[in-house]
Design an enzyme around this catalytic site. Structure first.
Site, short mmCIF file in Angstrom:
data_model
loop_
_atom_site.label_atom_id
_atom_site.label_comp_id
_atom_site.label_asym_id
_atom_site.label_seq_id
_atom_site.Cartn_x
_atom_site.Cartn_y
_atom_site.Cartn_z
N GLY A 16 50.98 44.39 36.37
CA GLY A 16 51.47 45.71 36.25
C GLY A 16 52.79 45.96 35.51
N SER A 17 53.48 47.13 35.96
CA SER A 17 54.57 47.45 35.05
C SER A 17 55.99 46.67 35.56
CB SER A 17 54.82 49.08 35.47
OG SER A 17 54.98 49.21 36.63
N GLU A 69 52.77 39.19 36.68
CA GLU A 69 52.29 39.42 35.22
C GLU A 69 52.78 40.88 34.81
OE1 GLU A 69 51.42 37.18 33.07
OE2 GLU A 69 50.59 35.61 34.48
N CYS A 83 48.83 44.55 27.66
CA CYS A 83 50.46 43.95 27.75
C CYS A 83 50.91 43.31 26.37
CB CYS A 83 50.35 43.23 29.29
SG CYS A 83 49.05 41.89 29.09
P1 NAD Z 1 51.41 49.86 37.58
O1 NAD Z 1 52.59 49.02 37.81
O2 NAD Z 1 51.51 51.60 37.64
O3 NAD Z 1 50.08 49.62 38.64
C1 NAD Z 1 49.69 48.32 38.65
C2 NAD Z 1 49.24 48.22 39.94
O4 NAD Z 1 50.30 47.90 41.00
C3 NAD Z 1 48.19 49.18 40.63
O5 NAD Z 1 47.41 48.66 41.62
C4 NAD Z 1 49.19 50.18 41.46
O6 NAD Z 1 48.72 50.89 42.65
C5 NAD Z 1 50.14 48.88 42.00
N1 NAD Z 1 51.44 49.16 42.53
C6 NAD Z 1 52.37 50.20 41.57
N2 NAD Z 1 53.38 50.32 42.32
C7 NAD Z 1 53.53 49.50 43.35
C8 NAD Z 1 54.34 48.95 44.33
N3 NAD Z 1 55.50 49.58 44.41
N4 NAD Z 1 54.05 47.93 45.20
C9 NAD Z 1 52.75 47.38 45.15
N5 NAD Z 1 51.81 47.89 44.54
C10 NAD Z 1 52.32 48.83 43.45
O7 NAD Z 1 50.73 49.52 36.07
P2 NAD Z 1 49.36 50.17 35.34
O8 NAD Z 1 49.96 51.33 34.66
O9 NAD Z 1 48.24 50.01 35.96
O10 NAD Z 1 49.19 49.09 34.11
C11 NAD Z 1 49.94 48.98 32.83
C12 NAD Z 1 51.21 47.90 33.04
O11 NAD Z 1 50.56 46.57 33.37
C13 NAD Z 1 51.72 47.77 31.75
O12 NAD Z 1 53.34 47.61 32.08
C14 NAD Z 1 51.25 46.51 31.09
O13 NAD Z 1 52.23 45.73 30.41
C15 NAD Z 1 51.16 45.60 32.50
N6 NAD Z 1 50.11 44.70 32.48
C16 NAD Z 1 50.72 43.35 32.47
C17 NAD Z 1 49.57 42.27 32.16
C18 NAD Z 1 50.26 40.84 32.15
O14 NAD Z 1 49.49 39.92 32.29
N7 NAD Z 1 51.65 40.63 32.00
C19 NAD Z 1 48.55 42.34 32.06
C20 NAD Z 1 47.88 43.81 32.16
C21 NAD Z 1 48.83 44.76 32.11
#
Ligand code: NAD
Length: 500
Positions: free
Chosen positions: A231-232, A253, A287
């Site tokens: 995620g982010s 990731e 990503c």
């Molecule tokens: P996000 O960070 O908002 O959420 C991702 C996941 O994390 C969700 O399941 C969310 O509920 C959980 N989450 C959020 N805050 C948390 C915390 N404090 N503690 C534990 N869990 C938490 O991301 P998104 O908007 O769903 O996805 C987009 C982001 O993901 C972009 O930044 C993208 O680059 C990244 N991404 C990275 C990869 C990679 O392999 N590097 C792949 C896909 C997406």
């Protein structure tokens, strides 16, 4: 609910989607697709306890037999591929071929994991002591907590799950709160395979619906030795610190800010196609999406003119349309973040082409945009961060050293690429003095990785590696073993400790 025939196809009772507080809305038109219940803390604790129990028996099942479970899962996903892809389109807004490509990644990583289940190899190491030998063996780790993002709602989980299962671990999956139905469908397929598989214990894999707090429970839980979180960067910073605080392991990731360099010798057609797919494909929500473009000054005017034409003709619309190339953004917040980034780029002197909202007939609840090109003389705040939308910042450069330095001058380090016919430039980009990213490509864009390689990035992208190569080692416990087959007890380093 008729739009969810794809869920019914994997054996899901659609009437169950009317209860629960977590809403799933389609980015296609904003329509409610269904509701699921968030997991309670008590349910969560019960799932963790069941998974610990499941791990105790699963770790003793021979690895090739564990691979057989993953093989059967991959076969089931093959059978359901069209239904699963349709669901990704409905819940994430991916165009048909990209949604099918994501399900294909699930299948591919299962195939990879099946082969791996007959390897999981260690080393034999020479011992300095007579009649001793040393080994390095890889042991199952425990329960693996998998937190996933919305934009790859099936593939990212399976990159982790398929490897973790053959490595002898149990799984807990916390999917994005924006994509509960795709998670439900894919997990339902795994559950049915587990049910019919003699050696697989109940509780081997659990799905934990919820928002951020469920991810936080996982991050803080000492019963979960590995957290793989996608995620982010904001999320990764939080999860990374929490897991490190309890001496757990993370596989992170996180966000990217990926660049491409167009050199004087670049093939123009190839470059324009690579740029357009990498920057505008998946509506800029990968990503690995291309976000920064560095064009040699001798090619700048021609490449920009071609790009402007290509962008103007991109078919933006419903992802269910056969000709569509760019579907909707995931939600209103993504649209607003995009517009805010474009406004700040304009205020900082950037020349903005496109980026406007597009009205698609009958889809007023969806956020459709024409991907944007932004010409910049130098980096600005917006170009240094990841805005998860189709914005491509375009710069000109004079020397290859300057372009490589610019490629590396961001806090993220996921993917990068160079378009050239010049061997020296290509080799420099791939050398120790070249790209500092986890992925470096020549004559293809930064997105669209294959599962055979290790996937992941450096710096604020988190440093984790998933999928191919030796990424499986992240899901196992390394053990160094020494065996003495003599009748005496020589000590290492010549230490003497003789007792009467
Ligand atoms: P996000 O960070 O908002 O959420 C991702 C996941 O994390 C969700 O399941 C969310 O509920 C959980 N989450 C959020 N805050 C948390 C915390 N404090 N503690 C534990 N869990 C938490 O991301 P998104 O908007 O769903 O996805 C987009 C982001 O993901 C972009 O930044 C993208 O680059 C990244 N991404 C990275 C990869 C990679 O392999 N590097 C792949 C896909 C997406």
């Amino acid at each position: 609910m008729s739009r969810l025939a794809s869920l019914a196809a994997v054996g899901f009772e659609l009437s169950a989607l009317t209860v629960g507080e977590l809403e799933s809305r389609s980015p296609i038109d904003g329509r409610l697709l269904g509701r699921v219940a968030r997991v309670s803390r008590a349910d969560y604790d019960a799932a963790v306890a069941r998974s610990a129990e499941a791990f105790r028996s699963w770790r003793a099942v021979p690895a090739p037999r564990r691979g057989e479970l993953v093989r059967l899962f991959g076969e089931a996903v093959r059978r359901h591929k069209p239904a699963l892809a349709e669901l990704i389109t409905l819940e994430v807004g991916k165009i048909g071929s990209e949604a099918a490509g994501e399900v294909q990644e699930v299948i591919d990583i299962c195939d990879f994991a099946v082969g791996l289940s007959r390897q999981l190899y260690g080393l034999t190491i020479a011992s300095e002591r007579k009649h001793h030998h040393m080994l390095e063996r890889w042991q199952p780790l425990g329960t693996v907590g998998i937190i996933t993002a919305f934009n790859f709602p099936m593939a990212v989980w399976c990159w982790n799950a398929a490897l973790a299962l053959v490595c002898g671990n149990a799984l807990l999956w916390k999917p994005s709160e924006k994509t509960p139905l795709t998670a439900l469908a894919l997990h339902r397929v795994l559950e049915s395979v587990i049910r019919d598989f003699t050696d697989a214990p109940a509780g081997l894999s659990a799905l934990l619906h919820g928002d951020r707090p469920v991810g936080e429970w996982l991050a803080e839980d000492t019963r979960v030795p590995l957290i793989s979180a996608t995620g982010s960067t904001r999320m990764g910073r939080d999860v990374g610190v929490k897991v490190a605080g309890r001496f757990g392991r993370t596989l992170l990731e996180l966000g990217g800010n990926n660049a491409m360099i167009i050199t004087p010798s670049a093939r123009e057609d190839l470059a324009v196609r690579a740029i357009t797919f990498a920057a505008a494909g998946t509506a800029g929500q990968r990503c690995t999406t291309l976000r920064r473009l560095y064009v040699h000054e001798s090619r700048y005017a021609a490449i920009l003119a071609r790009l402007k034409r290509a962008y103007a003709s991109l078919r933006v619309g419903s992802p269910q349309g056969a000709d569509t190339l760019v579907g909707p953004l995931i939600d209103r917040a993504a649209f607003e973040a995009m517009q805010a980034a474009l406004a700040s780029a304009k205020a900082a002197g950037g020349i903005v082409h496109h980026g406007e909202r597009i009205n698609v007939e009958g889809m007023s609840g969806g956020y459709y945009v024409r991907p944007a090109l932004v010409e910049l003389a130098s980096p600005i705040e917006a170009s240094l961060k990841e805005t998860f939308a189709p914005i491509l910042y375009v710069f000109r450069y004079a020397s290859i050293d300057e372009a490589i330095a610019a490629n590396n001058a961001v806090t993220q380090g996921l993917s990068s690429s160079l378009i050239t016919q010049d061997l020296s430039e290509a080799e420099l980009f791939l050398s120790a003095e070249g790209s500092d990213c986890g992925i470096a490509n020549i004559n293809i864009g930064p997105s669209g990785a294959e599962i055979g390689g290790a996937f992941g990035g450096e710096k604020e992208t988190g440093g984790g590696r998933e999928a191919g190569s030796d990424s499986w080692k992240a899901y196992m416990r390394r053990q160094t073993q020494t065996v003495n087959y003599s009748a005496t007890l020589p000590l290492a380093q010549g230490v003497k400790f003789d007792i009467e």
